[in-house]
Design an enzyme around this catalytic site. Structure first.
Site, PDB file in Angstrom:
ATOM      1  CE  LYS A  65     -30.580 -13.762 -77.187  1.00 13.13           C
ATOM      2  NZ  LYS A  65     -31.359 -13.902 -75.947  1.00 13.13           N
ATOM      3  CD  GLU A  77     -42.146 -26.851 -84.470  1.00 10.80           C
ATOM      4  OE1 GLU A  77     -42.917 -26.029 -84.975  1.00 10.80           O
ATOM      5  OE2 GLU A  77     -41.455 -27.642 -85.143  1.00 10.80           O
ATOM      6  CG  ASP A 102     -33.001 -16.945 -74.443  1.00 12.66           C
ATOM      7  OD1 ASP A 102     -31.982 -17.179 -73.767  1.00 12.66           O
ATOM      8  OD2 ASP A 102     -32.997 -16.205 -75.441  1.00 12.66           O
ATOM      9  N   GLY A 127     -44.166  -7.152 -72.116  1.00  9.92           N
ATOM     10  CA  GLY A 127     -43.254  -6.957 -73.235  1.00  9.92           C
ATOM     11  C   GLY A 127     -43.637  -7.844 -74.401  1.00  9.92           C
ATOM     12  CB  ALA A 128     -44.839  -7.751 -77.429  1.00 12.83           C
ATOM     13  N   GLY A 129     -41.186  -7.834 -77.269  1.00 12.46           N
ATOM     14  CA  GLY A 129     -39.993  -7.786 -78.118  1.00 12.46           C
ATOM     15  C   GLY A 129     -39.353  -9.160 -78.197  1.00 12.46           C
ATOM     16  CG  ASN A 151     -45.128  -4.452 -75.837  1.00  9.54           C
ATOM     17  OD1 ASN A 151     -44.202  -4.355 -75.028  1.00  9.54           O
ATOM     18  ND2 ASN A 151     -45.022  -4.037 -77.084  1.00  9.54           N
ATOM     19  NE  ARG A 152     -42.940   1.640 -75.091  1.00  3.41           N
ATOM     20  CZ  ARG A 152     -41.666   2.010 -75.049  1.00  3.41           C
ATOM     21  NH1 ARG A 152     -41.261   2.891 -74.157  1.00  3.41           N
ATOM     22  NH2 ARG A 152     -40.792   1.509 -75.907  1.00  3.41           N
ATOM     23  CB  THR A 153     -46.049  -0.982 -79.193  1.00  2.00           C
ATOM     24  OG1 THR A 153     -45.084   0.013 -78.832  1.00  2.00           O
ATOM     25  CG2 THR A 153     -46.571  -0.721 -80.582  1.00  2.00           C
TER      26      THR A 153
HETATM   27  P1  ATR Z   1     -35.611  -7.351 -76.403  1.00  2.87           P
HETATM   28  O1  ATR Z   1     -34.983  -8.180 -77.468  1.00  2.87           O
HETATM   29  O2  ATR Z   1     -34.739  -7.129 -75.195  1.00  2.87           O
HETATM   30  O3  ATR Z   1     -36.973  -7.801 -76.023  1.00  2.87           O
HETATM   31  P2  ATR Z   1     -36.835  -5.280 -77.971  1.00  2.87           P
HETATM   32  O4  ATR Z   1     -37.223  -6.266 -79.018  1.00  2.87           O
HETATM   33  O5  ATR Z   1     -36.344  -3.935 -78.365  1.00  2.87           O
HETATM   34  O6  ATR Z   1     -35.710  -5.871 -77.023  1.00  2.87           O
HETATM   35  O7  ATR Z   1     -38.088  -5.117 -76.992  1.00  2.87           O
HETATM   36  C1  ATR Z   1     -38.051  -4.308 -75.877  1.00  2.87           C
HETATM   37  C2  ATR Z   1     -39.374  -4.455 -75.128  1.00  2.87           C
HETATM   38  O8  ATR Z   1     -39.359  -3.581 -73.991  1.00  2.87           O
HETATM   39  C3  ATR Z   1     -40.582  -4.066 -75.931  1.00  2.87           C
HETATM   40  O9  ATR Z   1     -41.666  -4.841 -75.486  1.00  2.87           O
HETATM   41  C4  ATR Z   1     -40.755  -2.594 -75.548  1.00  2.87           C
HETATM   42  O10 ATR Z   1     -42.042  -2.077 -75.742  1.00  2.87           O
HETATM   43  P3  ATR Z   1     -42.468  -1.484 -77.193  1.00  2.87           P
HETATM   44  O11 ATR Z   1     -42.758  -2.688 -78.036  1.00  2.87           O
HETATM   45  O12 ATR Z   1     -43.657  -0.673 -76.902  1.00  2.87           O
HETATM   46  O13 ATR Z   1     -41.298  -0.700 -77.691  1.00  2.87           O
HETATM   47  C5  ATR Z   1     -40.443  -2.670 -74.072  1.00  2.87           C
HETATM   48  N1  ATR Z   1     -40.035  -1.395 -73.486  1.00  2.87           N
HETATM   49  C6  ATR Z   1     -38.869  -0.756 -73.661  1.00  2.87           C
HETATM   50  N2  ATR Z   1     -38.835   0.376 -72.916  1.00  2.87           N
HETATM   51  C7  ATR Z   1     -40.018   0.448 -72.263  1.00  2.87           C
HETATM   52  C8  ATR Z   1     -40.595   1.366 -71.322  1.00  2.87           C
HETATM   53  N3  ATR Z   1     -39.939   2.436 -70.910  1.00  2.87           N
HETATM   54  N4  ATR Z   1     -41.827   1.104 -70.852  1.00  2.87           N
HETATM   55  C9  ATR Z   1     -42.505   0.008 -71.264  1.00  2.87           C
HETATM   56  N5  ATR Z   1     -42.020  -0.900 -72.129  1.00  2.87           N
HETATM   57  C10 ATR Z   1     -40.790  -0.700 -72.616  1.00  2.87           C
END
Ligand code: ATR
Length: 280
Positions: A65, A77, A102, A127-129, A151-153
């Site tokens: 993507k 946008e 999406d 989440g922030a991916g 988000n975890r990170t």
């Molecule tokens: P996608 O395009 O599906 O969002 P991604 O960009 O790899 O894939 O992002 C995955 C997301 O899931 C991230 O927010 C990730 O957290 P990190 O940024 O800390 O890596 C989160 N994620 C993946 N496994 C996780 C877990 N076991 N617990 C918590 N968050 C998780």
């Protein structure tokens, strides 16, 4: 016949061909929609070959993507906000236009199909991916009272929020919505809607937040569907929330892509009901 496809890796599991075949049947649009596997290092070449072969557009799925967005000549946008595209359209002059449907797919599934209005509500986005980035702009456009990204990170949530907070097109919306990045540990507050945009369930992991975040009767939405959404759904149910999987988001994003390509909106709610029946 106009040709469309979904490009991804893997792509064999994709339900998009079935969804678009049904849309074209119901709207009388003459089109064919197939799956195309692109090598992990060969997205651009596969896309070029598809265009050269007369394809009119495509959906793009994991992991392409971001690359799709970067290759496009123009972008909507919402694709710019996400910095990712799930939909590409090729016009006669070979111009490549990008969109990201999406987020609007998610918002339509929540508001139209689930009947939960987001205006004035408190939303937690986990989440922030890429998946979270794709929906944050359209969630803000639904005018919630508060939108927290956890988000975890933590740094990635801060970055995603900062990018949206600084974006000129969102300044007016942000006068009414509090947009924050917060760490998931110890997060409290009664959220009306929580949206799981993490990949945690894919590895069979725990839901990455404490159940205290759920208001009784809250909508707990997982962007996954099928087996991958089971863990989050049982967690939500056992804490008094109402779970919903991402099948409706899948159908609704497809409907918005169809509209972008064909200028016709297919009856997405009907197709979602048919799919749920078939899967049951
Ligand atoms: P996608 O395009 O599906 O969002 P991604 O960009 O790899 O894939 O992002 C995955 C997301 O899931 C991230 O927010 C990730 O957290 P990190 O940024 O800390 O890596 C989160 N994620 C993946 N496994 C996780 C877990 N076991 N617990 C918590 N968050 C998780």
């Amino acid at each position: 016949m106009d040709h469309y496809c979904v490009l991804g890796n893997p792509v064999a599991h994709s339900k998009s061909p079935a969804i678009h075949a049904r849309f074209s049947e119901l709207t009388g649009q003459a089109m064919v929609y197939s799956r195309q596997l692109a090598p992990l290092d060969g997205f651009a070449a596969t896309l070029r070959a598809w265009i050269a072969g007369g394809g009119r557009g495509c959906n793009v799925t994991v992991p392409f993507k971001f690359e799709a967005f970067n290759l496009a000549g123009t972008a909507s946008e919402r694709a710019k906000l996400a910095q990712a595209a799930n939909t590409l359209k090729f016009s006669g002059d070979r111009q490549l236009e990008a969109d990201n449907t999406d987020g609007v797919g998610l918002v339509n599934d929540i508001q139209v199909n689930a009947g939960v209005s987001l205006a004035g509500r408190d939303i937690l986005l986990l989440g922030a991916g890429g998946a979270a980035a794709g929906v944050l702009g359209p969630l803000l456009a639904a005018r919630p009272r508060r939108l927290v990204v956890a988000n975890r990170t933590h740094g990635k949530a801060v970055e995603l929020v900062a990018r949206h907070a600084a974006h000129p097109s969102l300044q007016q919306l942000l006068q009414k919505t509090e947009l924050l990045a917060q760490a998931p540990q110890g997060l409290e507050g009664d959220f009306d809607v929580i949206i799981n945009a993490t990949a945690s369930s894919l590895g069979g992991g725990e839901v990455p937040v404490d159940a205290r975040v759920l208001k009784p009767g809250a909508l707990a939405y997982d962007m996954m569907y099928g087996a991958a959404a089971q863990g989050f759904a049982s967690w939500a149910r056992s804490h008094g929330a109402v779970p919903r999987d991402g099948l409706g988001m899948l159908v609704e994003q497809a409907a918005e892509s169809f509209l972008f390509w064909r200028g016709v909106r297919p009856p997405s709610t009907q197709v979602l009901q048919e799919m749920r029946k078939a899967l049951a």
